[in-house]
Each structure stands twice: as C-alpha cells, then as structure tokens.
Scaffold this motif. Structure first.
Motif, PDB file in Angstrom:
ATOM      1  N   ASN A   1      -1.020   9.265  -1.927  1.00  0.00           N
ATOM      2  CA  ASN A   1      -1.969   9.212  -0.818  1.00  0.00           C
ATOM      3  C   ASN A   1      -3.037  10.285  -0.990  1.00  0.00           C
ATOM      4  O   ASN A   1      -2.763  11.356  -1.526  1.00  0.00           O
ATOM      5  CB  ASN A   1      -1.252   9.416   0.514  1.00  0.00           C
ATOM      6  CG  ASN A   1      -0.132   8.423   0.719  1.00  0.00           C
ATOM      7  OD1 ASN A   1      -0.320   7.226   0.565  1.00  0.00           O
ATOM      8  ND2 ASN A   1       1.055   8.928   1.044  1.00  0.00           N
TER       9      ASN A   1
ATOM     10  N   ALA B   1      -4.103   5.323  -2.359  1.00  0.00           N
ATOM     11  CA  ALA B   1      -5.379   5.245  -3.083  1.00  0.00           C
ATOM     12  C   ALA B   1      -5.345   5.956  -4.427  1.00  0.00           C
ATOM     13  O   ALA B   1      -6.282   5.833  -5.213  1.00  0.00           O
ATOM     14  CB  ALA B   1      -6.508   5.825  -2.229  1.00  0.00           C
TER      15      ALA B   1
ATOM     16  N   TYR C   1     -15.905   5.029  -0.933  1.00  0.00           N
ATOM     17  CA  TYR C   1     -14.895   4.524   0.001  1.00  0.00           C
ATOM     18  C   TYR C   1     -15.229   5.088   1.382  1.00  0.00           C
ATOM     19  O   TYR C   1     -15.159   6.299   1.610  1.00  0.00           O
ATOM     20  CB  TYR C   1     -13.499   4.962  -0.414  1.00  0.00           C
ATOM     21  CG  TYR C   1     -13.013   4.370  -1.720  1.00  0.00           C
ATOM     22  CD1 TYR C   1     -13.107   3.004  -1.981  1.00  0.00           C
ATOM     23  CD2 TYR C   1     -12.442   5.177  -2.703  1.00  0.00           C
ATOM     24  CE1 TYR C   1     -12.651   2.456  -3.168  1.00  0.00           C
ATOM     25  CE2 TYR C   1     -11.967   4.641  -3.897  1.00  0.00           C
ATOM     26  CZ  TYR C   1     -12.083   3.282  -4.124  1.00  0.00           C
ATOM     27  OH  TYR C   1     -11.621   2.752  -5.308  1.00  0.00           O
TER      28      TYR C   1
ATOM     29  N   SER D   1     -14.884   3.931  -7.511  1.00  0.00           N
ATOM     30  CA  SER D   1     -15.260   3.585  -6.140  1.00  0.00           C
ATOM     31  C   SER D   1     -16.588   2.829  -6.154  1.00  0.00           C
ATOM     32  O   SER D   1     -17.370   2.941  -7.098  1.00  0.00           O
ATOM     33  CB  SER D   1     -15.373   4.851  -5.280  1.00  0.00           C
ATOM     34  OG  SER D   1     -16.149   5.847  -5.929  1.00  0.00           O
TER      35      SER D   1
ATOM     36  N   LEU E   1      -7.792  12.863   7.541  1.00  0.00           N
ATOM     37  CA  LEU E   1      -7.786  11.476   7.088  1.00  0.00           C
ATOM     38  C   LEU E   1      -6.798  11.296   5.945  1.00  0.00           C
ATOM     39  O   LEU E   1      -6.624  12.187   5.112  1.00  0.00           O
ATOM     40  CB  LEU E   1      -9.194  11.067   6.638  1.00  0.00           C
ATOM     41  CG  LEU E   1     -10.274  11.206   7.716  1.00  0.00           C
ATOM     42  CD1 LEU E   1     -11.656  11.306   7.086  1.00  0.00           C
ATOM     43  CD2 LEU E   1     -10.224  10.031   8.673  1.00  0.00           C
ATOM     44  N   GLU E   2      -6.151  10.134   5.919  1.00  0.00           N
ATOM     45  CA  GLU E   2      -5.223   9.808   4.839  1.00  0.00           C
ATOM     46  C   GLU E   2      -5.536   8.402   4.346  1.00  0.00           C
ATOM     47  O   GLU E   2      -5.500   7.440   5.114  1.00  0.00           O
ATOM     48  CB  GLU E   2      -3.775   9.875   5.324  1.00  0.00           C
ATOM     49  CG  GLU E   2      -2.765   9.539   4.233  1.00  0.00           C
ATOM     50  CD  GLU E   2      -1.341   9.395   4.757  1.00  0.00           C
ATOM     51  OE1 GLU E   2      -0.407   9.426   3.938  1.00  0.00           O
ATOM     52  OE2 GLU E   2      -1.172   9.237   5.982  1.00  0.00           O
ATOM     53  N   SER E   3      -5.833   8.279   3.064  1.00  0.00           N
ATOM     54  CA  SER E   3      -6.045   6.970   2.457  1.00  0.00           C
ATOM     55  C   SER E   3      -4.748   6.587   1.749  1.00  0.00           C
ATOM     56  O   SER E   3      -4.359   7.197   0.746  1.00  0.00           O
ATOM     57  CB  SER E   3      -7.211   7.004   1.470  1.00  0.00           C
ATOM     58  OG  SER E   3      -7.572   5.704   1.061  1.00  0.00           O
TER      59      SER E   3
ATOM     60  N   LEU F   1     -14.999   6.160   5.173  1.00  0.00           N
ATOM     61  CA  LEU F   1     -13.933   6.685   6.009  1.00  0.00           C
ATOM     62  C   LEU F   1     -14.252   6.627   7.495  1.00  0.00           C
ATOM     63  O   LEU F   1     -13.355   6.621   8.325  1.00  0.00           O
ATOM     64  CB  LEU F   1     -13.626   8.139   5.623  1.00  0.00           C
ATOM     65  CG  LEU F   1     -12.962   8.325   4.259  1.00  0.00           C
ATOM     66  CD1 LEU F   1     -12.963   9.794   3.878  1.00  0.00           C
ATOM     67  CD2 LEU F   1     -11.545   7.794   4.283  1.00  0.00           C
TER      68      LEU F   1
ATOM     69  N   THR G   1      -9.613  -0.188   1.202  1.00  0.00           N
ATOM     70  CA  THR G   1      -8.770   0.981   1.425  1.00  0.00           C
ATOM     71  C   THR G   1      -8.193   0.934   2.835  1.00  0.00           C
ATOM     72  O   THR G   1      -8.795   0.381   3.752  1.00  0.00           O
ATOM     73  CB  THR G   1      -9.564   2.282   1.244  1.00  0.00           C
ATOM     74  OG1 THR G   1     -10.736   2.232   2.058  1.00  0.00           O
ATOM     75  CG2 THR G   1      -9.958   2.489  -0.212  1.00  0.00           C
TER      76      THR G   1
ATOM     77  N   TRP H   1      -5.528  12.821   0.943  1.00  0.00           N
ATOM     78  CA  TRP H   1      -5.719  13.509   2.221  1.00  0.00           C
ATOM     79  C   TRP H   1      -7.065  14.211   2.219  1.00  0.00           C
ATOM     80  O   TRP H   1      -7.426  14.873   1.243  1.00  0.00           O
ATOM     81  CB  TRP H   1      -4.610  14.524   2.467  1.00  0.00           C
ATOM     82  CG  TRP H   1      -3.264  13.914   2.678  1.00  0.00           C
ATOM     83  CD1 TRP H   1      -2.399  13.487   1.710  1.00  0.00           C
ATOM     84  CD2 TRP H   1      -2.633  13.633   3.935  1.00  0.00           C
ATOM     85  NE1 TRP H   1      -1.262  12.966   2.284  1.00  0.00           N
ATOM     86  CE2 TRP H   1      -1.369  13.041   3.649  1.00  0.00           C
ATOM     87  CE3 TRP H   1      -3.005  13.834   5.261  1.00  0.00           C
ATOM     88  CZ2 TRP H   1      -0.481  12.657   4.651  1.00  0.00           C
ATOM     89  CZ3 TRP H   1      -2.118  13.448   6.267  1.00  0.00           C
ATOM     90  CH2 TRP H   1      -0.885  12.873   5.954  1.00  0.00           C
TER      91      TRP H   1
ATOM     92  N   ASN I   1      -7.197   3.507   5.662  1.00  0.00           N
ATOM     93  CA  ASN I   1      -7.395   4.913   5.988  1.00  0.00           C
ATOM     94  C   ASN I   1      -6.927   5.214   7.399  1.00  0.00           C
ATOM     95  O   ASN I   1      -7.361   4.573   8.361  1.00  0.00           O
ATOM     96  CB  ASN I   1      -8.876   5.276   5.850  1.00  0.00           C
ATOM     97  CG  ASN I   1      -9.426   4.900   4.490  1.00  0.00           C
ATOM     98  OD1 ASN I   1      -8.832   5.224   3.468  1.00  0.00           O
ATOM     99  ND2 ASN I   1     -10.552   4.208   4.472  1.00  0.00           N
TER     100      ASN I   1
ATOM    101  N   TYR J   1       0.830  -1.211   0.000  1.00  0.00           N
ATOM    102  CA  TYR J   1       0.000   0.000   0.000  1.00  0.00           C
ATOM    103  C   TYR J   1       0.864   1.261   0.000  1.00  0.00           C
ATOM    104  O   TYR J   1       0.556   2.233  -0.686  1.00  0.00           O
ATOM    105  CB  TYR J   1      -0.938  -0.002   1.203  1.00  0.00           C
ATOM    106  CG  TYR J   1      -2.235  -0.735   0.940  1.00  0.00           C
ATOM    107  CD1 TYR J   1      -3.422  -0.044   0.710  1.00  0.00           C
ATOM    108  CD2 TYR J   1      -2.274  -2.125   0.905  1.00  0.00           C
ATOM    109  CE1 TYR J   1      -4.612  -0.713   0.457  1.00  0.00           C
ATOM    110  CE2 TYR J   1      -3.455  -2.809   0.658  1.00  0.00           C
ATOM    111  CZ  TYR J   1      -4.629  -2.099   0.430  1.00  0.00           C
ATOM    112  OH  TYR J   1      -5.794  -2.770   0.166  1.00  0.00           O
TER     113      TYR J   1
END
Length: 628
Positions: A592, A607, A575, A570, A602-604, A577, A297, A594, A299, A158
């Motif tokens: 990433n 993604a 997605y 998606s 939040l940070e995925s 969160l 994902t 944000w 997150n 990831y």
C-alpha cells in the motif's frame, strides 16, 4: 481486523493472502490444525451462481510466485481437480464447507469460486474471491457466513495484489516481515467490503476513514459484465480479458474474472477508457463511477484528532515493522500512530513528551524506536514503539542542530539529521550521544539540505535545495561528493531523496523542471534531463517499492509512479487523490502507498510492491527496494 466490519466472520476468521509470478499448482499439506465450518453463497451481481466450484486456499509462504495451498479434503468435500478439493454451490448459490480441513494457525486464507451458472449458462470465466484471513485455531459453534461476489472479489484482489500473480497463485517468502505484510494486506480487505453482505463500504470499520465505494462498485460492475454471461466468448468477457493483460498493455490475458481484477489492481492506469463501458452492461452495484476516472486506484482517506500538516516543506511519514504508520504533528508537538488499516492507535492529539516541539520529520530505527527532528529547540526526540518518551524532556540537543528539516536512521540505529540552516549533518548514537563534531559534518557541496537518506553501505545522501546539488557522506562523515556537490540530471530545488536497491539516489525536484533525477552510486546522472511525465508536478516526496518502482507525491492532488528505469507508469495527469495538498509518501510491507496531505492521511490500496520496513531495516540487511 475490526470485528464490526465482518460481524458474522468474527467467530474465528480474520483476513489472508500471498503471491507473485506463477509456478505449477501444488496442493501442499500443511501441519495439522483444526478448521472451522464455513457457509456462504456465490452471486453474480444479484443473481445466484449454481454449480460453482468453491475452493479454500491458504497463501503459500515458501516463496513468491508459488501456488496457493489447497486446504479442503477431497473425501469430505466430495470432489477435486487440478486446483484441489472443492464444494459445489447449489441452485441458490449456497455452499457449505465442512470443518475437517487442517491448516497452520495464522495462515492467510481465502475462498475462490470458479465457474458455475448465473442464469445465462455455464460460464467457465467466472472467478470470484473472498479474503478470510487467519486460519482459525479453534472450532466455533456457529459457522461464519460469507457472501462471495464481485464486490468481495475487488476487495480481495486489491488488498493482496502485492502478493498475487493470479487467483490461484498468492504467496510470499517465509520471513517474519513478509508474514506481517501479507496478514496486514488481507486485513485491508475489511476496509473495503463487508463479507457478510457482499457490499462495498463507504467508511472504514474504525470510523475514521472514507472508502471509495463508487469505485469499488464500478469495478465490480465491470466484472459482472462477464460473470453474468454464457462464457468467455461473450462480448463482456472478451472486452474484459483483452484489456486486463498481466502487464497492462502486454502479457498474458486472464481466463477468469478474479485474475482480471488482480491485473487491474496491478495496472490501474491501463485501458481505462476501454474498460469503463463494461460497468454499464449489466450494472448491479450502486453508486458507481460517475464518468470515466483517470485510473482505477482505490484510495482511502483517514482523519484523526490533532492533524495539522502544512502543505509546503519537506516532511516525512514512516512505516514500522508491524506496518503501523507514524506522522509528525508539527502544530501540536506530537506524533500520531495509525494501524496498518488506518485505525488510530495513539491518544488525542498524539504521543507527546521527550522534547517533541514542532516535529517535522520522522524515522524508525531497527529496534522499532521512533525518531523525530524538532524545528523548535532545536532538538531530536526518541520514543519507543509504544509511544513512550526515551529522550529527555528537552530532547537530544547538539550545537550543530539548526533547523533540522529531515532525519534518517542507519542500520546500526544511529540517527542522521540534516540541518537546513547550518549546512551540516548531525549524527547521534542510539542513546542520543553526538557522534559528529560540534559543527557537524560539512562539505561535499552541502548547502541547505532539505532531505536525507541512507544507502545500504551506510552512506548518507542529502538533497540540497539552495544550490541544486546532492551530497554524499561516508558512515564516518567524510564527504564523498566533490566540493561543488553532485550536479546535473536537471536538479532544480531538490527537496526529497530516496535510495533504491542498486544504491542509486532518486531526487524529487520541487519546482521548475517537474522531474525526478536519478544519480548512480558515484553521483553520475543516469538521465541527463531527468525523468518526467506521469503527472509529475512539483514533486515534494519520493519513495521506492519492493520492485524498485519509484513513487512521488506531488504538491497538488496526485501521486506519480515510475519504473526502475524511469518510465512513467502513472497516467499523464497522475493518480488522482482528491482536493488535497500532499506532503510525504511511503510504501508499506503490504504494497500500500501512504501519503500525508494537508487534512488527511491517504492510502492507495495495493498500488505498490511490498517493501522491507522500516527503511533502517533495509539499510541493515541490504534490502532497500526489495520485497520482505
């Protein structure tokens, strides 16, 4: 990297990565530089893997899609094959890499363990990763110890998925931005797993981030369903590989579990219901998934002092060239800076001064200065990249400033401010001098502009929430849209706007239509009815990644992803969160995503495709919506 996360690795290793579509494998010889001995063990779940080939690779920096660079010397490692030299794990899974390899300082390195026997027989489908990081420039007395297993594999897959096509093709271009992006990507792995123990983290090493430990463990268990078997023909491997194609529903099937993990990171919504039963075939890591998630994902949620982000309105976050994240704090008259791994860099409750008063939007100029629009004053503030005020105590003022909801910076470093109540645009030079008339730039159908974006030609686009239109202005402020603005494409309460690499404008329609509108560079709707699906529900912010994919933050708890042609990527409910109200969305140079929310950032992880940051650099270099 925070050394508290990987204590045994802090003798010299950090984190690493590279990649894109495969080319033939190469074994480039990097410039000489001292290596460091590495010890470790290879495991499938809790079982040792004997006979695994353990390679040390560096991310290739000669172009996206190139093969990773093999670092070990066959003479000392004792064996080599088409991938390069390797050492072999013993009956306890242990291995030892001698310190006589060479690599370039700051090259991003990782371990790849292929094949071996976890107890059920020799399994060619085993592929396990561990992201190490910067190649050490000096030797160390005590060799670091690395635990390679499915958890370390998920963390690596990831973290550097934006640069990886498969387990042996991790690469980037040679630009400074790309090198920063890939180094930051490898550092993200330290937020997910502890390499010394092979366990998933529940909190980030910096202490202010919550990590989705059950999701990491669940994904790792899905890999164990294959690694613990006798080979590719097993039910676990067959199910895993047939449902982790390179393109999600299409493309090539992986032949090892490491590449399967990378493919899942690339396509987190693909075949979820078919893959989730694998986590219970031979579960080894707990806690894991409780039920079937909507997607795979990963997150993270960061908290920090002074956060106060209202959930309604047009707000922004910005990513600078170093990958740091900037968030305006409307309630505390400050701006917060987070590192690329989410650690707090600014004081509590954030950088202040320079006229900051109810800041609501932020943008970074090509020199790294931070610009913010203040709804009280009203004014505009400018801070250095170190948070030092550059604007006066009252901020930069202008007669046309009136409820400045949004701002953007062009390639020359000029700040453009959208005045919601004034139905005008203010343009300031890099030193804060007004370049627009006293009444601002007007016309072109602009009314209550809620958001602004700059295209690669330096034109300014606004989303006008009051009259359902979009306006466009030349670099000198001349209206390029008609008196009624650009219309069509299901524009309805347009609240956010972003420009892709082709000069097309993507607009988030906050209410009613639950769509994204795409307008051509001349303002013609690309899709007359807008693009919907993918969980879009009151989209409030929009961003473009390095492949032209479009991301939208929805007012509820999900974000959405669309292809450059407007096809929803998606899932139907987006997605997920968590229980947050979302504000703004941005993509960084590591891939990433944000997102600012009401109580957290939040940070995925992985993604998106890495993109040039800051946006003003994309404008200046004509690289909007492109990889660094």
């Amino acid at each position: 990297m925070r050394c508290t996360a990987l204590a045994p690795l802090c003798f010299g290793l950090i984190l690493a990565g590279c990649g894109s579509s495969p080319t033939s494998t190469t074994t480039n010889t990097p410039p000489p530089g001292p290596g460091v001995a590495i010890r470790g063990s290879v495991h499938s779940g809790q079982q040792a893997v004997s006979g695994a080939h353990v390679y040390l690779f560096a991310a290739n920096t000669t172009g996206y899609g190139n093969a990773s660079v093999s670092l070990l010397n066959a003479s000392s490692a004792g064996a080599s094959d088409a991938l390069g030299a390797y050492v072999t794990s013993d009956s306890t899974g242990s291995f030892s890499i001698p310190a006589d390899y060479t690599c370039t300082a700051n090259a991003q390195t990782y371990l790849y363990a292929a094949g071996g026997n976890a107890g059920a027989g020799v399994n060619s489908a085993i592929g396990l990763l561990a992201a190490l990081g910067n190649c050490p420039s000096t030797t160390v007395t005590t060799p670091p110890t690395v635990w390679i297993n499915e958890v370390s594999t998920v963390a690596a897959a990831y973290a550097f998925s934006g640069f990886a096509a498969d387990a042996t093709h991790v690469s980037s271009s040679g630009t400074a931005l790309a090198q920063t992006g890939i180094a930051n990507a490898f550092r993200s792995a330290s937020n997910l797993a502890n390499l010394a123990t092979g366990t998933a983290l529940s909190a980030t090493p910096a202490g202010n981030g919550m990590v989705p430990q059950p999701a990491i463990n669940g994904l790792a268990n899905m890999l164990v369903a294959c690694t613990a078997t006798a080979g590719p023909a097993s039910a676990g491997c067959s199910t895993l590989f047939s449902n982790t194609l390179s393109g999600g529903a299409t493309g090539a099937a992986p032949t090892n579990t490491a590449t399967a993990a990378i493919n899942v990171a690339h396509n987190p919504a693909a075949n979820v219901s078919a893959l989730i039963p694998l986590e219970n075939l031979a579960p080894a890591f707990f806690p894991n998934f409780a039920g079937t998630p909507s997607s795979f994902t990963l997150n993270l949620a960061y908290t920090y002092p002074g956060i106060n982000l209202p959930y309604n309105g047009s707000f922004t976050i910005a990513i600078d060239a170093s990958g740091n994240v900037w968030i305006p704090n409307n309630a505390s008259d400050s701006v917060t800076e987070l590192s690329p791994t989410g650690a707090i860099l600014s004081p509590n409750p954030g950088y202040a001064g320079g006229g900051l008063k109810k800041p609501i939007a932020v943008a970074i100029d090509p020199t790294g200065s931070v610009w913010l629009s203040n709804t009280t004053g009203p004014s505009v503030s400018r801070l250095s990249g170190a948070g030092v005020p550059m604007s006066p105590a009252t901020g930069y003022t202008d007669p046309a400033l009136n409820n400045p909801l949004s701002l953007a910076v062009d390639g020359a470093g000029n700040a453009w401010i959208a005045n919601d109540s004034g139905a005008s645009l203010t343009k300031l030079s890099p030193s804060g001098t007004a370049l627009s008339p006293a009444a601002g730039f007007t016309g072109g159908g602009m009314l209550h502009p809620a958001a602004i974006a700059i295209d690669s030609a330096g034109n300014a686009w606004t989303a006008n929430i009051s009259n359902e239109t979009v306006s466009k202005f030349s670099p000198t402020g001349a209206a390029l849209s008609p008196a009624g603005g650009f219309t069509g494409g299901t524009l309805f309460d347009p609240i956010a706007i972003a420009i892709d690499g082709g000069g097309n404008a993507w607009i988030a329609n906050a209410n009613g239509s639950n769509t994204l509108t795409e307008l051509s560079p001349t303002g013609v709707p690309v899709s007359p009815t807008g693009f919907g699906g993918g969980g879009l529900s009151h989209p409030i912010s929009v961003a473009i990644d390095g492949a032209g994919n479009v991301f939208a933050a929805n007012l509820g708890a999900v974000f959405s992803k669309f292809s450059p042609s407007g096809v929803a990527i998606s899932p139907a409910f987006g997605y997920l969160l968590g229980p947050y109200f979302l504000n703004a969305i941005a993509v960084d140079g590591s891939g990433n995503v944000w997102i600012s929310a009401d109580t957290v950032i939040l940070e995925s992880i992985g993604a998106a495709v890495p993109v040039v940051t800051p946006l003003s650099a994309g404008v200046a270099n004509h690289t909007l919506g492109a990889r660094p």
